[in-house]
Design an enzyme around this catalytic site. Structure first.
Site, PDB file in Angstrom:
ATOM      1  N   TYR B 101       4.612  76.863   7.902  1.00  0.00           N
ATOM      2  CA  TYR B 101       4.155  76.928   5.975  1.00  0.00           C
ATOM      3  C   TYR B 101       2.709  77.994   5.681  1.00  0.00           C
ATOM      4  O   TYR B 101       1.996  78.527   6.060  1.00  0.00           O
ATOM      5  CB  TYR B 101       4.210  76.328   5.975  1.00  0.00           C
ATOM      6  N   GLU B 189       6.817  82.543  -0.236  1.00  0.00           N
ATOM      7  CA  GLU B 189       7.016  81.536   0.696  1.00  0.00           C
ATOM      8  C   GLU B 189       7.706  81.704   2.081  1.00  0.00           C
ATOM      9  O   GLU B 189       8.530  81.699   1.877  1.00  0.00           O
ATOM     10  CB  GLU B 189       8.192  79.794   0.281  1.00  0.00           C
TER      11      GLU B 189
END
Lengths: 289, 381
Positions: B101, B189
């Protein structure tokens, strides 16, 4: 007594030649505020409502011995206008403008940590010490001088709660709208600290709303540091997660933080009664006095 | 403003972040053409503004033409949490060994952007943040300087990213911050960043949300806004320039100022009603805005009654009253009962102007809300 502004405050209006700037300068003057100068690039030498206009804030401050500014500059240029104000050693800058990009405010916030100036706002109605001075767009006629401080993230909600107080004969020391954006200058804690130190403020109203964790922080501050009683109100109990409710800051995140429930809980734990209606907030304040 | 995955991926790819080969498709035939070119396995991903698409059946992996057709048929046209899927992204499946992530968002408490990196990619990062916060490394960024390369390395090594790919991930993070800043993102993101068997680093997803207040200086991104992606009434509100949120109840609410409108919603709930919407007409509203606001609320077929709550500061009560009269005089029969409460600047003048054949007038916020809730109850009974 009062916090942050009084009848000695000498004010520069940035953006005084614009529609909003001109109208509210007249309103502020009518209220009795010492508006001593305007600052608009390229408009130096003009006058608005009898107030001299300068090209830069620096010149205005030098010439008229100002110690505060109010910013009525459109959002695209407002971040820069606040930077300009912060470069002149003013005690206070009040930014009314709504819709300043958040990354501009992050840069302003960084500079703020390096100077000795207080910023109120942006996206706020301003600050008023009834009977002495108002810096911003608050309707002066609903306020009355007295002994209750008020700090709020929302403009019209401030008016609602103040009118509930004034109708019962409860006046205010100072009322501050700190603004509904994610990044703001003066926080609840800053205002509460100042009210706690003001011997004439006998009770404080704190109006919060969904989004962020400022109210939770304020609750911790109240529990640890305040003797002055505080009553609260939280708007947005019925707001669904993930939706922006008008204010840029009024959004309950998907992960469940920033809800009205968590804010009310934190305030209750700190001994702060939270009204279900603005009228109930006035009930609590009446009980304190 | 949210970008679709395919839009954000294009922005990422243009900036040099590796992304899988992909095609956009809006019919089953286009999906079949795309998988022919890309090969198998291929991911078929619904392009709607909804989180958790995978769990909701909006993402399928196809390993054959038969599976691709089945996936295309099930996803195209499906209803995903209230949104109809018109478009899918057909993307080369990545054979991966690890999922990471990487993201940047604004830490509003600190007033600074924060970069976050975790080895726990490919899952709901909010639950990772809640349950095992130590698995997400964070680094705050001075907005005046931007993300220094050493900070990118620090957060990547701090997260425990395998060292043979750490510098590549740090480089992606640096690019992401540049994009975050230059495009006025509020959130950016990649979840997951995939590490392939050959130790290549690939952005398998892309999230990019843009600060609405900064769209004036992001014209290319502003053009990507998918008006159809929202609710029909919300699209109309967008056109009028109102802050509007549609809710599930039947009491229509119009007011000025976000805090006061939210309070009106809460009071409707408090007195046993259910708010149908949040509608802020903003400051300084003139007659025309009032007409548009009433048009908005009357257009919602769920609305059974309306409450109009104005506390004037900049906004003048007499202007609002004129607007309400003008708007309602257009109707032979007013569609729903309207309760009005005016306070603040020029409220008394406004109360005198209001045509009481058209509206019910109340003096306090509480009385106005209670009356609107009663009006709604009468309709539903």
């Amino acid at each position: 007594m009062s916090i942050f502004v009084d009848d000695d405050t000498r004010v520069v209006v940035q953006g005084i030649t614009g529609g909003e700037g001109k109208f509210h300068t007249e309103q502020m003057l009518e209220y009795g505020t010492n508006v001593v100068a305007g600052a608009v690039p390229g408009k130096g030498g003009q006058e608005v409502a009898g107030v001299p206009v300068y090209d830069t804030v620096d010149e205005a401050v030098d010439a008229e011995d100002a110690d505060a500014s109010v910013v009525f500059v459109p959002p695209a240029f407002a971040g820069d206008a606040v930077f300009e104000a912060l470069d002149t050693d003013l005690d206070l800058v009040v930014a009314i403008t709504e819709g300043i990009p958040t990354q501009d405010m992050a840069k302003v916030n960084k500079r703020l940590s390096e100077v000795d100036t207080r910023l109120i706002g942006p996206n706020c109605p301003g600050i008023i010490t009834p009977g002495e001075a108002k810096l911003g767009i608050l309707p002066g006629n609903i306020f009355e001088s007295g002994d209750v401080g008020l700090v709020s993230r929302s403009g019209t909600l401030t008016y609602q709660v103040v009118s509930n107080l004034t109708e019962r004969g409860i006046g205010q020391t100072t009322a501050i709208g700190i603004g509904g954006d994610p990044i703001i200058g003066t926080s609840f804690v800053d205002a509460l600290e100042a009210f706690e130190a003001d011997k004439d403020t006998k009770a404080v109203v704190m109006c919060g709303e969904i989004g962020g964790e400022d109210e939770e922080q304020a609750a911790r501050y109240i529990a640890q540091n305040m003797d002055t009683p505080v009553a609260g109100f939280i708007a947005g109990r019925t707001a669904p997660p993930g939706k922006r409710m008008g204010h840029a800051g009024a959004i309950v995140s998907g992960s469940g933080t920033g809800t009205a429930e968590s804010k009310i809980g934190a305030l209750n734990d700190a001994g702060v009664p939270v009204g279900d209606t603005p009228n109930e907030v006035a009930d609590h304040i009446e009980d304190f006095l | 403003m949210k970008l679709h995955e395919y839009q954000a991926k294009q922005v990422f790819a243009d900036a040099g972040i590796p992304t899988p080969d992909s095609r956009l498709a809006s019919t089953v035939e286009e999906v079949m053409d795309a998988v022919d070119e890309i090969g198998y396995p291929a991911a078929i991903k619904a392009q709607v503004h909804v989180g958790g698409r995978g769990k909701a059946g909006g993402i399928e992996i196809a390993t054959s033409a038969e599976e691709a057709r089945e996936a295309a048929e099930s996803i195209l046209g499906m209803d995903l949490k209230g949104y109809t899927v018109d478009t899918v992204l057909v993307e080369a499946g990545v054979d991966f060994e690890n999922e990471l992530y990487v993201g940047i968002t604004m830490d509003r408490g600190k007033g600074e952007p924060v970069a976050m990196v975790s080895t726990e990619g490919g899952v709901d990062i909010e639950s990772v943040a809640e349950e095992t916060p130590e698995k997400i490394a964070r680094e705050h960024i001075d907005p005046a300087f931007g993300l220094h390369p050493y900070q990118a390395r620090k957060v990547v090594f701090g997260a425990g990213i395998p060292s043979d790919v750490a510098m590549d991930v740090a480089s992606i993070l640096g690019t992401l911050y540049d994009l975050y800043e230059s495009s006025d993102a509020s959130e950016i993101e990649i979840n997951p960043v995939m590490i392939t068997a050959d130790r290549e680093v690939v952005a398998a997803d892309a999230v990019m949300n843009i600060d609405e207040d900064a769209l004036f200086r992001q014209p290319e991104l502003a053009e990507m806004e998918d008006e159809a992606a929202g609710d029909e009434l919300e699209a109309k509100a967008n056109e009028y320039g109102f802050d509007y949120v549609r809710l599930s109840g039947n009491v229509g609410i119009i007011g000025n100022g976000a805090g006061l409108v939210m309070t009106t919603l809460d009071l409707v709930d408090y007195y046993g009603g259910e708010p149908a919407n949040f509608l802020d007409i903003g400051g300084g509203a003139k007659a025309e805005r009032v007409t548009q606001a009433l048009d908005m609320v009357f257009s919602d077929e769920n609305v059974d009654s309306v409450v109009f709550n104005i506390f004037g500061g900049i906004t003048r009560g007499d202007e609002v009253a004129k607007g309400i009269n003008e708007a309602l005089e257009q109707f032979d029969e007013i569609p729903k009962k309207v309760v009005v409460r005016l306070a603040g600047t020029n409220a008394e003048e406004g109360m005198e102007i209001l045509n009481e054949d058209l509206v019910q007038v109340e003096g306090t916020l509480e009385d106005a809300v209670q009356r609107a809730v009663e009006n709604a109850e009468e309709v539903t009974q």
